[in-house]
Design a protein around this motif. Structure first.
Motif, PDB file in Angstrom:
ATOM      1  N   ASP A 113       2.095  -4.026   1.746  1.00 43.65           N
ATOM      2  CA  ASP A 113       2.967  -4.474   0.766  1.00 43.65           C
ATOM      3  C   ASP A 113       2.497  -4.032  -0.738  1.00 43.65           C
ATOM      4  N   GLY A 114       1.422  -3.212  -0.770  1.00 40.13           N
ATOM      5  CA  GLY A 114       1.340  -2.762  -2.136  1.00 40.13           C
ATOM      6  C   GLY A 114       0.459  -3.726  -2.809  1.00 40.13           C
ATOM      7  N   SER A 115      -0.191  -4.932  -2.258  1.00 37.29           N
ATOM      8  CA  SER A 115      -0.681  -5.822  -3.192  1.00 37.29           C
ATOM      9  C   SER A 115      -1.944  -5.331  -3.877  1.00 37.29           C
ATOM     10  N   GLU A 116      -2.442  -4.214  -3.225  1.00 33.65           N
ATOM     11  CA  GLU A 116      -3.823  -3.879  -3.688  1.00 33.65           C
ATOM     12  C   GLU A 116      -3.506  -3.420  -5.191  1.00 33.65           C
TER      13      GLU A 116
ATOM     14  N   SER B 270      -1.069  -5.019  -7.014  1.00 38.03           N
ATOM     15  CA  SER B 270      -0.309  -6.041  -7.651  1.00 38.03           C
ATOM     16  C   SER B 270      -1.273  -6.455  -9.048  1.00 38.03           C
ATOM     17  N   GLY B 271      -0.474  -6.859 -10.012  1.00 34.02           N
ATOM     18  CA  GLY B 271      -1.242  -7.070 -11.137  1.00 34.02           C
ATOM     19  C   GLY B 271      -1.487  -6.137 -12.184  1.00 34.02           C
ATOM     20  N   LEU B 272      -1.567  -4.815 -11.727  1.00 35.01           N
ATOM     21  CA  LEU B 272      -1.844  -3.431 -12.360  1.00 35.01           C
ATOM     22  C   LEU B 272      -0.342  -3.083 -13.265  1.00 35.01           C
ATOM     23  N   ASP B 273      -0.601  -2.547 -14.655  1.00 33.22           N
ATOM     24  CA  ASP B 273       0.490  -2.000 -15.195  1.00 33.22           C
ATOM     25  C   ASP B 273       0.806  -0.720 -14.320  1.00 33.22           C
ATOM     26  N   PRO B 274       1.812  -0.092 -14.669  1.00 32.52           N
ATOM     27  CA  PRO B 274       2.308   1.152 -14.128  1.00 32.52           C
ATOM     28  C   PRO B 274       1.438   2.298 -14.325  1.00 32.52           C
ATOM     29  N   ALA B 275       0.761   2.141 -15.234  1.00 34.34           N
ATOM     30  CA  ALA B 275      -0.297   3.476 -15.606  1.00 34.34           C
ATOM     31  C   ALA B 275      -1.332   3.246 -14.559  1.00 34.34           C
ATOM     32  N   GLU B 276      -1.938   1.901 -14.531  1.00 28.02           N
ATOM     33  CA  GLU B 276      -3.347   1.954 -13.738  1.00 28.02           C
ATOM     34  C   GLU B 276      -2.606   1.999 -12.225  1.00 28.02           C
ATOM     35  N   ALA B 277      -1.574   1.599 -12.027  1.00 31.04           N
ATOM     36  CA  ALA B 277      -0.993   1.686 -10.552  1.00 31.04           C
ATOM     37  C   ALA B 277      -1.018   3.197 -10.040  1.00 31.04           C
TER      38      ALA B 277
ATOM     39  N   LYS C 287      -2.928   5.482 -11.571  1.00 30.75           N
ATOM     40  CA  LYS C 287      -4.127   6.204 -11.626  1.00 30.75           C
ATOM     41  C   LYS C 287      -4.784   5.648 -10.134  1.00 30.75           C
ATOM     42  N   SER C 288      -4.447   4.524  -9.504  1.00 27.29           N
ATOM     43  CA  SER C 288      -5.033   4.068  -8.210  1.00 27.29           C
ATOM     44  C   SER C 288      -4.482   4.899  -7.145  1.00 27.29           C
ATOM     45  N   ALA C 289      -3.089   5.266  -7.300  1.00 26.29           N
ATOM     46  CA  ALA C 289      -2.567   6.004  -6.329  1.00 26.29           C
ATOM     47  C   ALA C 289      -3.117   7.508  -6.175  1.00 26.29           C
ATOM     48  N   ARG C 290      -3.318   7.984  -7.546  1.00 23.40           N
ATOM     49  CA  ARG C 290      -3.917   9.335  -7.591  1.00 23.40           C
ATOM     50  C   ARG C 290      -5.482   9.426  -7.314  1.00 23.40           C
ATOM     51  N   THR C 291      -6.081   8.342  -7.344  1.00 27.64           N
ATOM     52  CA  THR C 291      -7.575   8.484  -6.915  1.00 27.64           C
ATOM     53  C   THR C 291      -7.345   8.306  -5.256  1.00 27.64           C
ATOM     54  N   HIS C 292      -6.368   7.653  -4.728  1.00 29.28           N
ATOM     55  CA  HIS C 292      -6.558   7.496  -3.343  1.00 29.28           C
ATOM     56  C   HIS C 292      -6.235   9.154  -2.939  1.00 29.28           C
TER      57      HIS C 292
ATOM     58  N   LEU D 166       0.205   6.438  -0.855  1.00 31.27           N
ATOM     59  CA  LEU D 166       1.625   6.454  -0.543  1.00 31.27           C
ATOM     60  C   LEU D 166       2.284   5.071  -1.016  1.00 31.27           C
ATOM     61  N   LYS D 167       1.582   4.093  -0.514  1.00 30.67           N
ATOM     62  CA  LYS D 167       2.314   2.666  -0.671  1.00 30.67           C
ATOM     63  C   LYS D 167       2.494   2.376  -2.157  1.00 30.67           C
ATOM     64  N   ILE D 168       1.547   2.969  -2.897  1.00 33.34           N
ATOM     65  CA  ILE D 168       1.386   2.355  -4.378  1.00 33.34           C
ATOM     66  C   ILE D 168       2.357   3.468  -5.040  1.00 33.34           C
ATOM     67  N   ALA D 169       2.443   4.698  -4.571  1.00 28.96           N
ATOM     68  CA  ALA D 169       3.236   5.797  -5.248  1.00 28.96           C
ATOM     69  C   ALA D 169       4.603   5.520  -4.736  1.00 28.96           C
ATOM     70  N   ARG D 170       5.045   4.853  -3.853  1.00 23.32           N
ATOM     71  CA  ARG D 170       6.623   4.359  -3.586  1.00 23.32           C
ATOM     72  C   ARG D 170       6.950   3.078  -4.457  1.00 23.32           C
ATOM     73  N   LEU D 171       5.848   2.491  -5.099  1.00 17.69           N
ATOM     74  CA  LEU D 171       6.542   1.224  -6.071  1.00 17.69           C
ATOM     75  C   LEU D 171       7.366   1.799  -7.106  1.00 17.69           C
ATOM     76  N   PRO D 172       8.494   0.970  -7.340  1.00 17.38           N
ATOM     77  CA  PRO D 172       9.262   1.640  -8.412  1.00 17.38           C
ATOM     78  C   PRO D 172       8.695   1.762  -9.668  1.00 17.38           C
TER      79      PRO D 172
END
Length: 661
Positions: free
Chosen positions: A201-204, A206-213, A215-220, A244-250
C-alpha cells in the motif's frame, strides 16, 4: 492420464516399509491427541539455537535423518495429510506472536512475522531453522517440506525475515513442535528485510513529502540495479517492486512520470532471468514510452526485445513475432531482432506442420544443453471425454502407421543428472501405499507455476486424486498460489520417465517430465501409439493405422506378466486395465500364465542369441516352434481377435529372417 517413471524398480523390505508407515501414523496420532493445546513457552532459546547450529554442521557432514541421506538412500515423505494453501491477502490477516500458537492448528485469519536466528539444517526433502517473533521473547522451529528451494537456493538461507500466512503449528517427524510450511505461497520472503505488506500500500513512503518519496523510489531502483549487476536476482526484484509501489503514488508520478516505466523496464530483465515470463512481458509492455523520438525509440526497442524473449520462452510465438517486429521498426539497425524472427519462423512452421529436423535437433543436445529448441506440434488431435477413463486424446483425421501423431515440448523436466532432481519414497496415508515418486519434478513444477501463474489452470486441470479445498484462487495481491498436494497428485498420475538420457540412470537419478497434452493419452496394453524423445521433445507415433475419431492409447507399463502389470497399474495410477488383452488374460489360470511367460523368455533369449540376417533353415524352424508354442497359450474363444503379445518378438524375428530367405 499418462505414465510415470519407468525402467527402475525400488524394493523395500517389510521392515523398512513398516518403519515408514509407523513413523507417519505415530506422528498423525500424536498430533491428533494434542490438537488445540497451547504452545509451551521456550525454556532455553540459546540452547535451541546451539542445537540447530550443531545439527546443521552435522547435516553438512552427511548425517542421517528419518529416511534421508545425502547420497545413498531415497528420502521418505508422507503425502495425504493435505490442507489448502492460504488464499487471504497479507493485509487482511491479523498479526500474532509465537505465544498465540496452538498445536495441530491452522491459524486462519492470522499472520506471523519471524526472524531467523540460527543456521539452516538442510536435508534432501526438508530444511529447518530456529526463528524468533517480533516481540523477541520466544523462539520456535520453522520447517519447510520439499518446496524449500527458490531458483536452486535454500529459501531459509536466502533471507532472515519472513511472514507466515495463516501459520500451521504441528509436530515434525521427530516429534518436535514446529511451524510447518508445505505451500511456498504461505511463506512471504522479506528480501532485504522489505516487508511486502508495507510495500503493497506504499506505507513505506507514508509521511514523506513528494521529493523524499521520489528519492526513496530512486534508491530502490538503484539498489535493484546494483543487485541485478551482481546477479542477485531475487533482491533486484524485491527492490524494483518496492520502488514501483512508491513511483506509482500520485505525488511521485506527477513529478517523475517516467520513473515507474524505467523501473518496469529494469524489472522486466530481472523477471526474464528469473523465468518469471508472465511478469517480464507485463513489465516490458508497461514501460513503453511511445513518444517517437530517438532516445525513446531506443528504450522502447529494448522493452519490445524483453517482451519478445518472454513470449518466445513461453511458447507464444505469434506474440513474440509481433514484439520483435515492433522492435525492428523502432531500431532498424538492431542485429539481434532479425535472428529472433528467423527462429520464430522455424517454431511457427514446426507448430503448424510438424516438420522438424530431428537429426539436427538431436545433434545439438548434450548433458549441459538437454532442452530441444523446438515448438509443440499438437497434431491432428483433440481432448474429449473417454467413457470409463475420464478424458482422453482422440485423432481428428486418419493417421497412417508410422506417422507422427503429435510432438510436444515438456512443460517441466527434472533431469536425473542435475542436482535439483530428487526421487523419494512417498507414503500416502489416503490409501496406505508406498510409491516411488519424482519429488524433484513436483518441486520444479510448483516453482515454474509460481513464476508463471497464467499456466496454473492449464496444468491443474489435469487428472489428480486430490482436488484441494474447492477454491480456484491462483493469485492474490501477494503473488501466485499453488496447492502443492494437488501438484503432487498430478505429477504422480501424469508424469513420464525419459529413461537414461545423458548418462542418468538408477532409481535415485531418473529423468522425469510433464507433457500436458500427452498426459491425456490413456493406457492400453494393446497400444496404437508409441513415444520417443529428442531431449525434452516427446514424439508420439502411430504403431498401427488410427481412424479419425479413434482414441489414442499407449502403454503405461512394460511388464509382460498379467498380475505384475495389473499390480503396477493399480499401485501407480489407481486403476485396473480392462483392455481386450487383460479381459482375456484375466480368465487364465496361474499355470498357463507362467507357461506363457516362460516361453516369452525363451523367445527373447533366442532373438538375442540368433541374428536373423544369418538364420539357417533349422534355426528358423526352431523359432517357428517357439512361436507356435506361445500361440497355443492364447487358444480359446476369449482370445479371438486378441493379438498374441508374448509372441511379438519372435514373430518379428521370423518375418525378417523369412523375408531374407
Amino acid at each position: 492420464m499418462a505414465s510415470n517413471m519407468d525402467g527402475n524398480t525400488v524394493h523395500l523390505t517389510e521392515q523398512e516399509a513398516a518403519r515408514i508407515k509407523t513413523t507417519v501414523k505415530d506422528r498423525i496420532e500424536k498430533c491428533s491427541s494434542l490438537a488445540g493445546q497451547d504452545r509451551k513457552p521456550t525454556e532455553d532459546g540459546q540452547s535451541a539455537i546451539g542445537e540447530a547450529n550443531n545439527t546443521a554442521l552435522m547435516a553438512e557432514m552427511g548425517s542421517m535423518a528419518f529416511g534421508e541421506t545425502k547420497n545413498d538412500k531415497l528420502p521418505a515423505l508422507a503425502v495425504g495429510d493435505a490442507y489448502p494453501p492460504s488464499v487471504a491477502a497479507l493485509r487482511d490477516l491479523q498479526p500474532m506472536t509465537l505465544s498465540d500458537l496452538r498445536i495441530e492448528t491452522h491459524h486462519r485469519g492470522r499472520r506471523l512475522t519471524v526472524k531467523r536466528v540460527s543456521l539452516v539444517v538442510t536435508h534432501a526433502a526438508r530444511s529447518w531453522t530456529v526463528v524468533q517473533d517480533e516481540a523477541g521473547d520466544e523462539m520456535e522451529r520453522l520447517e519447510i517440506y520439499l518446496h524449500k528451494l527458490n531458483h536452486g537456493k535454500e529459501i531459509l538461507e536466502s533471507a532472515s525475515l519472513f511472514v507466515i500466512k495463516e501459520p500451521y503449528f504441528t509436530l515434525s517427524d521427530q516429534g518436535e513442535p514446529t511451524l510447518r510450511i508445505d505451500h511456498p505461497s504461505d511463506l512471504i520472503i522479506c528480501w532485504d528485510d522489505i516487508v511486502p505488506s508495507e510495500v503493497a500500500d506504499g506505507s513505506e513512503a507514508s509521511g514523506l513529502d513528494p521529493a523524499e518519496a521520489e528519492k526513496s523510489a530512486r534508491t530502490h531502483k538503484d539498489d535493484g540495479n546494483a543487485a541485478l549487476k551482481k546477479q542477485n536476482l531475487a533482491s533486484a526484484h524485491a527492490n524494483y517492486t518496492a520502488g514501483l509501489k512508491i513511483a506509482r503514488l500520485p505525488s511521485v508520478s506527477s513529478t517523475a512520470p517516467d520513473l515507474a516505466r524505467d523501473i518496469h523496464r529494469n524489472r522486466a530483465l530481472a523477471n526474464l532471468l528469473l523465468g518469471r515470463l508472465d511478469e517480464a512481458k507485463a513489465d516490458a509492455t508497461a514501460s513503453l514510452l511511445g513518444r517517437g523520438d530517438p532516445a525513446s525509440d531506443d528504450l522502447d526497442g529494448k522493452a519490445y526485445s524483453r517482451a519478445g524473449s518472454a513470449a518466445y520462452n513461453n511458447g507464444e510465438y505469434e506474440e513474440a513475432k509481433g514484439f520483435f517486429e515492433n522492435q525492428l521498426k523502432l531500431v532498424p539497425d538492431d542485429k539481434a531482432a532479425p535472428i529472433h524472427l528467423r527462429r520464430i519462423a522455424l517454431r511457427l512452421r514446426e507448430q503448424g506442420t510438424g516438420a522438424y529436423n530431428l537429426n539436427k535437433l538431436q545433434a545439438g543436445l548434450s548433458q549441459s544443453r538437454p532442452l530441444a529448441e523446438a515448438a509443440t506440434f499438437p497434431g491432428y488431435t483433440e481432448i474429449k471425454d473417454s467413457p470409463g477413463r475420464g478424458r482422453g486424446l482422440f485423432a481428428t483425421r486418419d493417421i497412417p502407421a508410422g506417422d507422427i501423431i503429435l510432438c510436444e515440448k515438456a512443460f517441466c523436466v527434472a533431469w536425473g543428472h542435475e542436482k535439483e532432481a530428487l526421487t523419494a519414497m512417498t507414503y500416502d496415508v489416503r490409501d496406505d501405499r508406498i510409491r516411488v515418486s519424482p519429488a524433484g519434478l513436483t518441486r520444479a513444477l510448483v516453482q515454474k507455476l509460481l513464476c508463471n501463474p497464467s499456466q496454473i489452470k492449464h496444468v491443474m486441470d489435469l487428472y489428480g486424486d486430490y482436488d484441494g479445498s474447492g477454491q480456484s484462487v491462483s493469485q492474490t495481491e501477494d503473488g501466485p498460489v499453488v496447492d502443492v498436494f494437488r501438484a503432487h497428485d498430478i505429477v504422480s498420475r501424469n508424469a513420464f520417465g525419459l529413461g537414461a538420457l545423458y548418462g542418468a540412470s538408477g532409481p535415485a537419478s531418473t529423468s522425469t517430465g510433464l507433457w500436458v497434452r500427452a498426459a491425456y493419452i490413456n493406457h492400453s496394453c494393446l497400444p496404437n501409439a508409441t513415444k520417443s524423445f529428442v531431449g525434452d521433445l516427446m514424439i508420439v507415433r502411430a504403431v498401427e493405422p488410427i481412424a479419425a475419431g479413434e482414441e489414442i492409447f499407449h502403454s503405461y507399463s512394460v511388464l509382460g506378466e498379467y498380475d505384475a502389470r495389473q499390480a503396477a497399474l493399480m499401485t501407480t495410477w489407481g486403476f485396473e486395465c480392462g483392455c481386450a488383452l487383460c479381459t482375456a488374460e484375466k480368465g487364465d489360470d496361474a499355470g498357463l500364465r507362467a507357461r506363457r511367460m516362460e516361453l516369452a523368455g525363451q523367445a527373447d533369449a533366442f532373438v538375442e542369441k540368433e541374428p536373423w540376417a544369418r538364420a539357417k533353415r533349422l534355426t528358423i524352424a526352431k523359432a517357428q516352434r517357439i512361436a507356435r508354442a506361445i500361440d497355443e497359450t492364447y487358444e480359446g474363444e476369449r482370445y479371438e481377435g486378441v493379438p498374441h503379445v508374448a509372441a511379438y518378438t519372435i514373430r518379428e524375428w521370423l518375418a525378417r529372417a523369412e523375408q531374407r530367405r
